[in-house]
Design a protein around this motif. Sequence first.
Motif, PDB file in Angstrom:
ATOM      1  N   ASP A  93      37.193  32.108  52.448  1.00 55.41           N
ATOM      2  CA  ASP A  93      37.246  31.095  53.503  1.00 55.41           C
ATOM      3  C   ASP A  93      36.053  30.147  53.425  1.00 55.41           C
ATOM      4  O   ASP A  93      34.959  30.526  52.999  1.00 55.41           O
ATOM      5  CB  ASP A  93      37.250  31.766  54.881  1.00 55.41           C
ATOM      6  CG  ASP A  93      38.514  32.563  55.138  1.00 55.41           C
ATOM      7  OD1 ASP A  93      39.537  32.268  54.497  1.00 55.41           O
ATOM      8  OD2 ASP A  93      38.467  33.483  55.984  1.00 55.41           O
ATOM      9  N   ASP A 113      41.209  34.006  56.766  1.00 53.48           N
ATOM     10  CA  ASP A 113      42.065  32.839  57.012  1.00 53.48           C
ATOM     11  C   ASP A 113      42.658  32.370  55.686  1.00 53.48           C
ATOM     12  O   ASP A 113      43.252  33.167  54.956  1.00 53.48           O
ATOM     13  CB  ASP A 113      41.255  31.744  57.710  1.00 53.48           C
ATOM     14  CG  ASP A 113      42.124  30.671  58.343  1.00 53.48           C
ATOM     15  OD1 ASP A 113      42.911  31.003  59.249  1.00 53.48           O
ATOM     16  OD2 ASP A 113      42.015  29.496  57.927  1.00 53.48           O
ATOM     17  N   LEU A 114      42.502  31.115  55.332  1.00 53.25           N
ATOM     18  CA  LEU A 114      43.152  30.568  54.146  1.00 53.25           C
ATOM     19  C   LEU A 114      42.760  31.320  52.874  1.00 53.25           C
ATOM     20  O   LEU A 114      43.592  31.502  51.972  1.00 53.25           O
ATOM     21  CB  LEU A 114      42.816  29.080  54.013  1.00 53.25           C
ATOM     22  CG  LEU A 114      43.416  28.345  52.821  1.00 53.25           C
ATOM     23  CD1 LEU A 114      44.925  28.455  52.800  1.00 53.25           C
ATOM     24  CD2 LEU A 114      42.982  26.872  52.833  1.00 53.25           C
ATOM     25  N   TRP A 117      45.023  34.045  52.192  1.00 51.98           N
ATOM     26  CA  TRP A 117      46.397  33.694  51.862  1.00 51.98           C
ATOM     27  C   TRP A 117      46.569  33.394  50.371  1.00 51.98           C
ATOM     28  O   TRP A 117      47.694  33.226  49.907  1.00 51.98           O
ATOM     29  CB  TRP A 117      46.835  32.454  52.643  1.00 51.98           C
ATOM     30  CG  TRP A 117      46.677  32.552  54.127  1.00 51.98           C
ATOM     31  CD1 TRP A 117      46.343  33.656  54.871  1.00 51.98           C
ATOM     32  CD2 TRP A 117      46.828  31.480  55.070  1.00 51.98           C
ATOM     33  NE1 TRP A 117      46.276  33.347  56.205  1.00 51.98           N
ATOM     34  CE2 TRP A 117      46.575  32.014  56.360  1.00 51.98           C
ATOM     35  CE3 TRP A 117      47.154  30.130  54.952  1.00 51.98           C
ATOM     36  CZ2 TRP A 117      46.638  31.233  57.509  1.00 51.98           C
ATOM     37  CZ3 TRP A 117      47.209  29.350  56.096  1.00 51.98           C
ATOM     38  CH2 TRP A 117      46.967  29.894  57.363  1.00 51.98           C
ATOM     39  N   ALA A 145      51.253  31.671  60.991  1.00 46.09           N
ATOM     40  CA  ALA A 145      50.036  30.878  60.774  1.00 46.09           C
ATOM     41  C   ALA A 145      49.873  29.840  61.871  1.00 46.09           C
ATOM     42  O   ALA A 145      50.822  29.153  62.257  1.00 46.09           O
ATOM     43  CB  ALA A 145      50.089  30.209  59.409  1.00 46.09           C
ATOM     44  N   ASP A 149      44.440  22.632  60.495  1.00 43.67           N
ATOM     45  CA  ASP A 149      43.744  22.662  59.214  1.00 43.67           C
ATOM     46  C   ASP A 149      43.099  24.016  58.954  1.00 43.67           C
ATOM     47  O   ASP A 149      42.456  24.598  59.840  1.00 43.67           O
ATOM     48  CB  ASP A 149      42.665  21.582  59.186  1.00 43.67           C
ATOM     49  CG  ASP A 149      43.253  20.185  59.148  1.00 43.67           C
ATOM     50  OD1 ASP A 149      44.386  20.040  58.646  1.00 43.67           O
ATOM     51  OD2 ASP A 149      42.583  19.237  59.603  1.00 43.67           O
ATOM     52  N   HIS A 150      43.253  24.479  57.718  1.00 41.82           N
ATOM     53  CA  HIS A 150      42.630  25.713  57.249  1.00 41.82           C
ATOM     54  C   HIS A 150      41.901  25.394  55.944  1.00 41.82           C
ATOM     55  O   HIS A 150      42.415  24.623  55.123  1.00 41.82           O
ATOM     56  CB  HIS A 150      43.674  26.801  57.034  1.00 41.82           C
ATOM     57  CG  HIS A 150      44.474  27.115  58.259  1.00 41.82           C
ATOM     58  ND1 HIS A 150      44.213  28.207  59.071  1.00 41.82           N
ATOM     59  CD2 HIS A 150      45.523  26.466  58.827  1.00 41.82           C
ATOM     60  CE1 HIS A 150      45.073  28.216  60.077  1.00 41.82           C
ATOM     61  NE2 HIS A 150      45.878  27.175  59.958  1.00 41.82           N
ATOM     62  N   ALA A 152      39.364  26.701  52.515  1.00 38.35           N
ATOM     63  CA  ALA A 152      38.947  27.797  51.646  1.00 38.35           C
ATOM     64  C   ALA A 152      38.344  27.218  50.374  1.00 38.35           C
ATOM     65  O   ALA A 152      38.221  25.995  50.216  1.00 38.35           O
ATOM     66  CB  ALA A 152      40.130  28.712  51.314  1.00 38.35           C
ATOM     67  N   HIS A 178      42.409  22.939  50.918  1.00 39.54           N
ATOM     68  CA  HIS A 178      42.732  22.614  52.310  1.00 39.54           C
ATOM     69  C   HIS A 178      44.227  22.715  52.516  1.00 39.54           C
ATOM     70  O   HIS A 178      45.011  22.195  51.712  1.00 39.54           O
ATOM     71  CB  HIS A 178      42.257  21.213  52.686  1.00 39.54           C
ATOM     72  CG  HIS A 178      40.794  21.118  52.910  1.00 39.54           C
ATOM     73  ND1 HIS A 178      40.177  21.654  54.020  1.00 39.54           N
ATOM     74  CD2 HIS A 178      39.808  20.569  52.162  1.00 39.54           C
ATOM     75  CE1 HIS A 178      38.876  21.430  53.945  1.00 39.54           C
ATOM     76  NE2 HIS A 178      38.633  20.783  52.833  1.00 39.54           N
ATOM     77  N   ARG A 180      47.098  22.158  55.624  1.00 36.21           N
ATOM     78  CA  ARG A 180      47.432  21.770  56.999  1.00 36.21           C
ATOM     79  C   ARG A 180      48.799  22.349  57.327  1.00 36.21           C
ATOM     80  O   ARG A 180      49.820  21.949  56.751  1.00 36.21           O
ATOM     81  CB  ARG A 180      47.413  20.256  57.166  1.00 36.21           C
ATOM     82  CG  ARG A 180      47.885  19.784  58.539  1.00 36.21           C
ATOM     83  CD  ARG A 180      47.532  18.334  58.785  1.00 36.21           C
ATOM     84  NE  ARG A 180      46.099  18.178  59.039  1.00 36.21           N
ATOM     85  CZ  ARG A 180      45.503  16.996  59.236  1.00 36.21           C
ATOM     86  NH1 ARG A 180      46.219  15.875  59.187  1.00 36.21           N
ATOM     87  NH2 ARG A 180      44.205  16.937  59.477  1.00 36.21           N
ATOM     88  N   ASN A 221      41.922  22.009  66.195  1.00 33.70           N
ATOM     89  CA  ASN A 221      42.498  22.636  65.002  1.00 33.70           C
ATOM     90  C   ASN A 221      42.612  21.666  63.829  1.00 33.70           C
ATOM     91  O   ASN A 221      43.437  21.863  62.932  1.00 33.70           O
ATOM     92  CB  ASN A 221      43.866  23.259  65.320  1.00 33.70           C
ATOM     93  CG  ASN A 221      44.912  22.225  65.707  1.00 33.70           C
ATOM     94  OD1 ASN A 221      44.623  21.036  65.806  1.00 33.70           O
ATOM     95  ND2 ASN A 221      46.146  22.677  65.926  1.00 33.70           N
ATOM     96  N   ARG A 223      40.258  19.161  60.950  1.00 30.62           N
ATOM     97  CA  ARG A 223      38.970  18.760  60.396  1.00 30.62           C
ATOM     98  C   ARG A 223      38.567  17.438  61.034  1.00 30.62           C
ATOM     99  O   ARG A 223      39.390  16.537  61.187  1.00 30.62           O
ATOM    100  CB  ARG A 223      39.065  18.597  58.885  1.00 30.62           C
ATOM    101  CG  ARG A 223      39.396  19.875  58.138  1.00 30.62           C
ATOM    102  CD  ARG A 223      40.037  19.613  56.790  1.00 30.62           C
ATOM    103  NE  ARG A 223      39.254  18.709  55.975  1.00 30.62           N
ATOM    104  CZ  ARG A 223      39.760  17.951  55.000  1.00 30.62           C
ATOM    105  NH1 ARG A 223      41.067  17.974  54.752  1.00 30.62           N
ATOM    106  NH2 ARG A 223      38.978  17.165  54.293  1.00 30.62           N
TER     107      ARG A 223
END
Length: 343
Positions: A93, A113-114, A117, A145, A149-150, A152, A178, A180, A221, A223
């Motif tokens: 992450d 998180d990301l 995944w 999920a 935005d997530h 890593a 990234h 979304r 949520n 960026r």
Amino acid sequence: MTRARTTPRRRASGLGLARAAAAATVVALTLLAPAAPASADDVTWSLAPGDGGLGAGRANFVYAVEPGQVVDDVLVVTNPTASPLDLAVYATDALTTPEGHLDLLPAAQAPTDLGAWIETSASAVHVEAGARVEVPFTLRVPADAAPGDHAAGIVTSLAATSGDGALTVDRRLALRVHARVAGDLTPALTVTGVDVVAHGTPRPLGAVAATVTYTLTNTGNTRLVPTESVTVRGPGGSGARSVSGDLDEVLPGSSVRRTVEVTGVRPLGRATAAVRVDGVAVGGAGATTAAGSATTWAVPWATVTLVVLVIVAAASAPGLLARLRRRGRVTPDGRVEPGAAHR
């Protein structure tokens, strides 16, 4: 050429990422400009996204995904040196540090998180001298999920041991990822913990500097790329002085502690610092604003001291003149006659 960070450690440590540009597209890490090599000592390698159905010439990995979606992609590792390389490969992450820089979790900390995944096809890769190797990976978005935005990074790491074997050095290079996730996007910021300190000056009537600190938190949520404005003013808004500027991208859930110096402040007894931060979501997903304020004493001590001295001198002057007259040193018209008391 961008150099990789060399981190001496006894255990695995985190990996620094670059400050993000204020743009809708994703930028590369400090440790890796797009397709540029990173080096530590005499070891050099570079990373780039593979070209294919998801695009060509990408700086890093950016996805718009649905819950439950699966994405397959490729990381390309290039070794331009005359020696083979053996690198560890993993995902973790990303976060924004309290200093405002993008970073990754420490290597020993499991992602939640990301980074969790993403599954790489191998945990290690061997790259011959002058060769390149493709490392396939799969992104599996959980069905539950959270939208938004997530962030890593996919990391490549070369570990080396010092002569006595007690110290391990990690040489790392990473590309940002990234994703979304579709759903409601809610940009949001908070400004908390505002504090202001007005510093003194030895110059009467001189301006002073004020230090304003506050905590900026991305509570939404998306960026966000923030722009801050910090103003310090006296009573009734008098003598306002402002500092403004763009900040680096802040990831969702991250907090940044800011310290801003405002110069030219007039110490007029009380000073109020007002902080306003406008955040623009990356990718045109909206905007948000947060504000906060604090007040402190801003006493012009040098001016106060000077005034007190003048008052004391003025109050003391009549008595001093009277004593001099009694001793015969001052004539009725106010002139001083040296030695008059000894005639």
